[in-house]
Design an enzyme around this catalytic site. Structure first.
Site, PDB file in Angstrom:
ATOM      1  N   ASN A   1       0.871  -1.171   0.000  1.00  9.89           N
ATOM      2  CA  ASN A   1       0.000   0.000   0.000  1.00  9.89           C
ATOM      3  C   ASN A   1       0.910   1.224   0.000  1.00  9.89           C
ATOM      4  O   ASN A   1       1.382   1.667   1.040  1.00  9.89           O
ATOM      5  CB  ASN A   1      -0.891  -0.030   1.253  1.00  9.89           C
ATOM      6  CG  ASN A   1      -1.813   1.170   1.333  1.00  9.89           C
ATOM      7  OD1 ASN A   1      -1.707   2.100   0.535  1.00  9.89           O
ATOM      8  ND2 ASN A   1      -2.713   1.150   2.299  1.00  9.89           N
TER       9      ASN A   1
ATOM     10  N   ARG B   1      -2.685  -2.059  -3.321  1.00  9.88           N
ATOM     11  CA  ARG B   1      -3.839  -1.195  -3.096  1.00  9.88           C
ATOM     12  C   ARG B   1      -3.759  -0.044  -4.108  1.00  9.88           C
ATOM     13  O   ARG B   1      -2.771   0.674  -4.179  1.00  9.88           O
ATOM     14  CB  ARG B   1      -3.774  -0.623  -1.675  1.00  9.88           C
ATOM     15  CG  ARG B   1      -4.970   0.218  -1.300  1.00  9.88           C
ATOM     16  CD  ARG B   1      -4.639   1.675  -1.147  1.00  9.88           C
ATOM     17  NE  ARG B   1      -5.813   2.430  -0.745  1.00  9.88           N
ATOM     18  CZ  ARG B   1      -5.825   3.383   0.178  1.00  9.88           C
ATOM     19  NH1 ARG B   1      -4.719   3.691   0.816  1.00  9.88           N
ATOM     20  NH2 ARG B   1      -6.918   4.023   0.452  1.00  9.88           N
TER      21      ARG B   1
ATOM     22  N   HIS C   1     -12.009   3.784   0.183  1.00  6.22           N
ATOM     23  CA  HIS C   1     -11.877   2.895   1.351  1.00  6.22           C
ATOM     24  C   HIS C   1     -12.739   1.650   1.185  1.00  6.22           C
ATOM     25  O   HIS C   1     -13.128   1.013   2.166  1.00  6.22           O
ATOM     26  CB  HIS C   1     -12.294   3.609   2.658  1.00  6.22           C
ATOM     27  CG  HIS C   1     -11.363   4.697   3.087  1.00  6.22           C
ATOM     28  ND1 HIS C   1     -11.803   5.913   3.525  1.00  6.22           N
ATOM     29  CD2 HIS C   1     -10.005   4.745   3.149  1.00  6.22           C
ATOM     30  CE1 HIS C   1     -10.769   6.682   3.834  1.00  6.22           C
ATOM     31  NE2 HIS C   1      -9.668   5.994   3.601  1.00  6.22           N
TER      32      HIS C   1
ATOM     33  N   GLU D   1      -7.413  -4.495   5.464  1.00  2.00           N
ATOM     34  CA  GLU D   1      -7.385  -4.333   4.007  1.00  2.00           C
ATOM     35  C   GLU D   1      -6.386  -5.310   3.389  1.00  2.00           C
ATOM     36  O   GLU D   1      -6.612  -5.810   2.291  1.00  2.00           O
ATOM     37  CB  GLU D   1      -6.984  -2.882   3.667  1.00  2.00           C
ATOM     38  CG  GLU D   1      -8.079  -1.887   4.024  1.00  2.00           C
ATOM     39  CD  GLU D   1      -7.564  -0.452   4.134  1.00  2.00           C
ATOM     40  OE1 GLU D   1      -6.897  -0.152   5.136  1.00  2.00           O
ATOM     41  OE2 GLU D   1      -7.829   0.345   3.227  1.00  2.00           O
TER      42      GLU D   1
HETATM   43  C1  LIG Z   1      -8.306   7.081  -1.086  1.00  2.00           C
HETATM   44  C2  LIG Z   1      -8.973   7.053   0.217  1.00  2.00           C
HETATM   45  C3  LIG Z   1      -8.103   7.527   1.336  1.00  2.00           C
HETATM   46  O1  LIG Z   1      -8.315   8.604   1.870  1.00  2.00           O
HETATM   47  O2  LIG Z   1      -7.108   6.702   1.726  1.00  2.00           O
HETATM   48  P1  LIG Z   1      -6.151   6.916   3.003  1.00  2.00           P
HETATM   49  O3  LIG Z   1      -7.035   6.818   4.196  1.00  2.00           O
HETATM   50  O4  LIG Z   1      -5.162   5.795   2.915  1.00  2.00           O
HETATM   51  O5  LIG Z   1      -5.526   8.265   2.864  1.00  2.00           O
HETATM   52 MG   LIG Z   2      -5.642   3.757   5.492  1.00  2.00          MG
END
Ligand SMILES: CCC(=O)OP(=O)(O)O
Ligand SMILES: [Mg+2]
Ligand SMILES: Nc1ncnc2c1ncn2[C@@H]1O[C@H](COP(=O)(O)OP(=O)(O)O)[C@@H](O)[C@H]1O
Length: 411
Positions: A20, A95, A184, A390
């Site tokens: 990620n 991700r 999300h 996730e």
């Molecule tokens: C793309 C959605 C988001 O805000 O992801 P994050 O919580 O990893 O910044």
């Molecule tokens: Mg996150």
């Protein structure tokens, strides 16, 4: 790779690597391909800053020589090497925040897929370019391993037009694809599946509002396992107040501000994405732990930021309840949703109007105990915390698609 080598790899000890890549961090985990148990997890922080470091399994941080994605991936690969896991990487799952209307589900990554992801990337500038860096570095490092893209937007493909359209002239949707997508989704999908295990929530007939509260934050209404509404929009800026993002704001105010301050669209985009939210309101930090400490020390701006953050969450949860057939549960997840006793208490107090009654003792329990109910037995609606995972969802999709790809390759 020859078929016999592949068989050996699969028979040996296959693992899935999930990546990620964020704007300033790379989170990774290594999961057993059979059980999906996490064998190793860590984070490289400080990418594109002056000091980057890697923390593995919550151990001591190690400084990296360079502060870029390639270095982060090299450091992660070195950690796998030390543990004799590098040759066991059978699949890599990435991700990807925005899949636009091109991807309604996870896909095997090809050159064409990378190009398509690149096309929608201006819609998630804080996330997608970083995600693509991760894909490219991992493809170089693991050239023979199938790589899979798992999109935040996929879970929200079930939204009906009334939930995904803006009140703009319809031609902007038809001609430019301007619509809400939501994000999300991997987290909301996992949490909604897990919720079925909680007493009082019927998995086949349940209406849930999930609040994913992390650095990015969104609410999702899930009816019988399907996303029916969500607070983020065409980009991950809409909805809740976040670490550095402003969430909903009157466009008229922004147009007025642009004229008053002579700022360009690009300048203001920077302001709403990186200088707003908890950071902008408090003038102190985007990190809730810092703000909670300041709240207890009597810092008025930190208190104001937290109260405004909470107000927006409660109001958004209430609005999402109206998108459900039946309102049975509110579930908190994400770094803040799982760990902040204060935020959950303040949000629940605002939701008393729905008959929600929080049990203080239950709410005070630490996150290490895992998924748990935090409402009292007499609460009209179940309130719970479900730690998100996730990585597990990404690994499962990577396994599923990666195995299919191997079967096709050798058919
Ligand atoms: C793309 C959605 C988001 O805000 O992801 P994050 O919580 O990893 O910044
Ligand atoms: Mg996150
Ligand atoms: N124990 C805690 N108490 C309060 N807030 C916490 C705690 N642990 C983490 N957080 C907050 O969680 C947020 C990060 O959430 P996370 O889901 O990890 O973000 P990301 O969007 O980067 O994945 C930060 O604001 C952090 O302060």
């Amino acid at each position: 790779m020859a078929q016999d080598e592949w068989d050996l790899k699969m028979n040996d000890y296959p693992v899935v690597l999930t990546i990620n890549c964020g704007s300033s961090s790379v989170k990774f985990s290594v999961l057993d391909a059979e059980t999906c148990d996490v064998l190793l997890a860590g984070i490289c922080e400080g990418i594109n800053t002056e000091k980057a470091f890697l923390t593995v399994n919550s151990g001591e941080p190690v400084i990296l020589a360079h502060q870029n994605y390639e270095e982060a991936l090299s450091a992660i690969a070195a950690e796998l090497e030390i543990r004799n896991l590098i040759d066991s990487v059978a699949f890599v799952g990435h991700r990807i925040a925005h899949g636009g209307s091109l991807f309604s589900e996870s896909v095997l990554i090809t050159d064409e897929v990378i190009e398509q992801i690149r096309q929608v990337s201006p819609l998630a500038p804080l996330h997608n370019y970083a995600n693509l860096h991760g894909v490219e570095s991992a493809r170089t490092r693991f050239p023979d391993v199938p790589q899979v893209a798992v999109f935040d937007t996929s879970f929200h493909q079930t939204l009906k037009p009334e939930a995904y359209l803006y009140g703009l002239p319809y031609r902007y949707f038809e001609e430019y694809g301007v619509r809400r997508y939501g994000f999300h989704g991997t987290s909301h999908r996992y949490v909604s599946q897990q919720a079925g295990e909680l007493p009082g929530l019927n998995p086949v007939n349940s209406g849930l509002v999930i609040a994913h509260l992390g650095n990015g934050a969104s609410v999702c209404a899930v009816q019988n396992g399907e996303s029916v509404d969500t607070s983020m929009g065409m980009t991950p800026l809409e909805g809740l107040i976040m670490g550095t993002r402003c969430g909903d704001v009157d466009f008229g105010a922004m147009a007025w501000l642009a004229r008053q301050t002579q700022q360009s669209m690009d300048d203001l985009e920077q302001v709403v994405n990186k200088e707003s939210g908890l950071l902008g309101l408090s003038g102190l930090s985007s990190d809730l732990r810092t703000l909670e400490k300041a709240w207890h020390d009597g810092d008025v701006r930190a208190q104001l930021a937290i109260k405004t953050f909470v107000h927006r969450i409660a109001r958004t949860i209430g609005a999402h309840a109206a998108s459900l057939n039946n309102f049975d549960g509110v579930i908190f997840t994400g770094g803040i949703g799982e760990n902040s006793i204060l935020i959950r208490r303040l949000v629940a107090e605002r939701l008393r109007v729905f008959g929600i009654d929080l049990d203080i003792e239950r709410n005070n329990q630490p996150n290490r105990i895992g998924q748990r109910i935090i409402s009292s037995d007499s609460s009209a609606i179940v309130c719970a915390v479900i730690p998100t995972n996730e990585e597990k969802m990404i690994a499962l999709d990577a396994l599923h698609l990666g195995k299919e790809c191997r079967i096709t390759e050798y058919a």
